[in-house]
Scaffold this motif. Structure first.
Motif, PDB file in Angstrom:
ATOM      1  N   ALA A   1      38.868 -22.489  -7.878  1.00 13.32           N
ATOM      2  CA  ALA A   1      38.768 -23.484  -8.937  1.00 13.32           C
ATOM      3  C   ALA A   1      37.894 -24.667  -8.542  1.00 13.32           C
ATOM      4  CB  ALA A   1      40.156 -23.976  -9.332  1.00 13.32           C
ATOM      5  N   VAL A   2      37.581 -24.789  -7.254  1.00 14.71           N
ATOM      6  CA  VAL A   2      36.789 -25.919  -6.781  1.00 14.71           C
ATOM      7  C   VAL A   2      35.343 -25.770  -7.251  1.00 14.71           C
ATOM      8  CG1 VAL A   2      35.851 -27.070  -4.749  1.00 14.71           C
ATOM      9  CG2 VAL A   2      38.237 -26.355  -4.786  1.00 14.71           C
ATOM     10  N   GLN A   3      34.801 -26.868  -7.777  1.00 10.22           N
ATOM     11  CA  GLN A   3      33.405 -26.859  -8.218  1.00 10.22           C
ATOM     12  C   GLN A   3      32.640 -27.852  -7.359  1.00 10.22           C
ATOM     13  OE1 GLN A   3      32.957 -26.787 -12.440  1.00 10.22           O
ATOM     14  NE2 GLN A   3      30.886 -27.623 -12.404  1.00 10.22           N
ATOM     15  N   ASP A   4      31.559 -27.404  -6.753  1.00 13.16           N
ATOM     16  CA  ASP A   4      30.821 -28.246  -5.816  1.00 13.16           C
ATOM     17  C   ASP A   4      30.237 -29.487  -6.488  1.00 13.16           C
ATOM     18  OD1 ASP A   4      31.266 -26.519  -3.679  1.00 13.16           O
ATOM     19  OD2 ASP A   4      29.475 -25.340  -4.110  1.00 13.16           O
ATOM     20  N   PHE A   5      29.735 -29.330  -7.707  1.00 15.26           N
ATOM     21  CA  PHE A   5      29.067 -30.435  -8.391  1.00 15.26           C
ATOM     22  C   PHE A   5      29.036 -30.149  -9.881  1.00 15.26           C
ATOM     23  CE2 PHE A   5      25.921 -27.604  -6.338  1.00 15.26           C
ATOM     24  CZ  PHE A   5      25.379 -27.009  -7.469  1.00 15.26           C
ATOM     25  N   CYS A   6      28.652 -31.164 -10.618  1.00 18.91           N
ATOM     26  CA  CYS A   6      28.520 -31.047 -12.079  1.00 18.91           C
ATOM     27  C   CYS A   6      27.278 -31.822 -12.494  1.00 18.91           C
ATOM     28  CB  CYS A   6      29.766 -31.590 -12.787  1.00 18.91           C
ATOM     29  SG  CYS A   6      29.656 -31.558 -14.601  1.00 18.91           S
TER      30      CYS A   6
END
Length: 208
Positions: free
Chosen positions: A18-23
């Motif tokens: 579920a972790v997203q590095d960036f947006c």
């Protein structure tokens, strides 16, 4: 015990997934109070994480003799959602960044050239004021009124850093005198006389 460890491993793997590095901000989409929506990762490039706009001096030929060059999410898509941003301040001799607030972030000012007198007013109306020299830092807590004034006989330069990719901005003078708020109401809420209010409206572009 084995079942417990197996379930724990599943939870950890699910959490990692579920972790997203960036947006990186999709500037073609509308902005919301929580920021911009994310650009597709397949369209993200290294240039989204680099901003060169703070290398050039801002144009200080204005009524405040100062310029602010922002590196917020709208200018620097890579900071979107990361809780950080920056800006450059250029203040000509006598230049001023008037009383203003950032409702969405705290701010740190680093002076790199000249001399800047800066201060903020707490919610208890206590004033915290200091003349800053090259290399000095000052922090301005989120939402509090603050300002910066150049004390040098030449252009002073500072860099400011925020705890949000979109800190927001409201300049008190413009909020009062650069719109169509009726003069009588401005007088009632500020205790200024009508002539002074109309003069300030004339300078800042307000009406009514």
């Amino acid at each position: 015990m084995f079942k417990f460890l197996f379930l724990l491993a599943i939870l950890i793997l699910s959490s990692d997934a579920a972790v997203q590095d960036f947006c990186v901000a999709d500037l073609k989409a509308p902005e919301s109070p929580s920021g911009y929506s994310c650009k597709s990762v397949t369209n993200v490039t290294v240039d989204d994480f680099v901003f060169s706009g703070l290398s050039a001096a801002g144009n200080t030929a204005s009524i405040i003799k100062a310029a602010v060059t922002p590196a917020f999410a709208a200018q620097f898509p890579g900071v979107n959602g990361l809780g950080i941003s920056a800006a450059r301040l250029d203040l000509a001799a006598g230049g001023v960044i008037p009383f203003h607030t950032h409702p969405g972030a705290s701010e740190i000012l680093l002076v790199v050239q000249g001399s800047i007198t800066a201060g903020f007013v707490s919610s208890a109306n206590s004033v915290y004021l200091k003349t800053l020299k090259k290399g000095d830092l000052m922090v301005f807590p989120q939402g509090l009124l603050h300002f910066q004034v150049s004390d040098a006989g030449y252009t002073s330069v500072g860099y400011v850093f925020f705890s949000s990719s979109n800190p927001g901005l409201q300049i008190t003078d413009f909020a009062l005198f650069a719109n169509d708020l009726p003069t009588k109401l401005v007088g009632a809420t500020t205790f200024l006389d009508e002539a002074t209010i109309k003069k300030l409206k004339g300078v800042l572009g307000g009406t009514n």
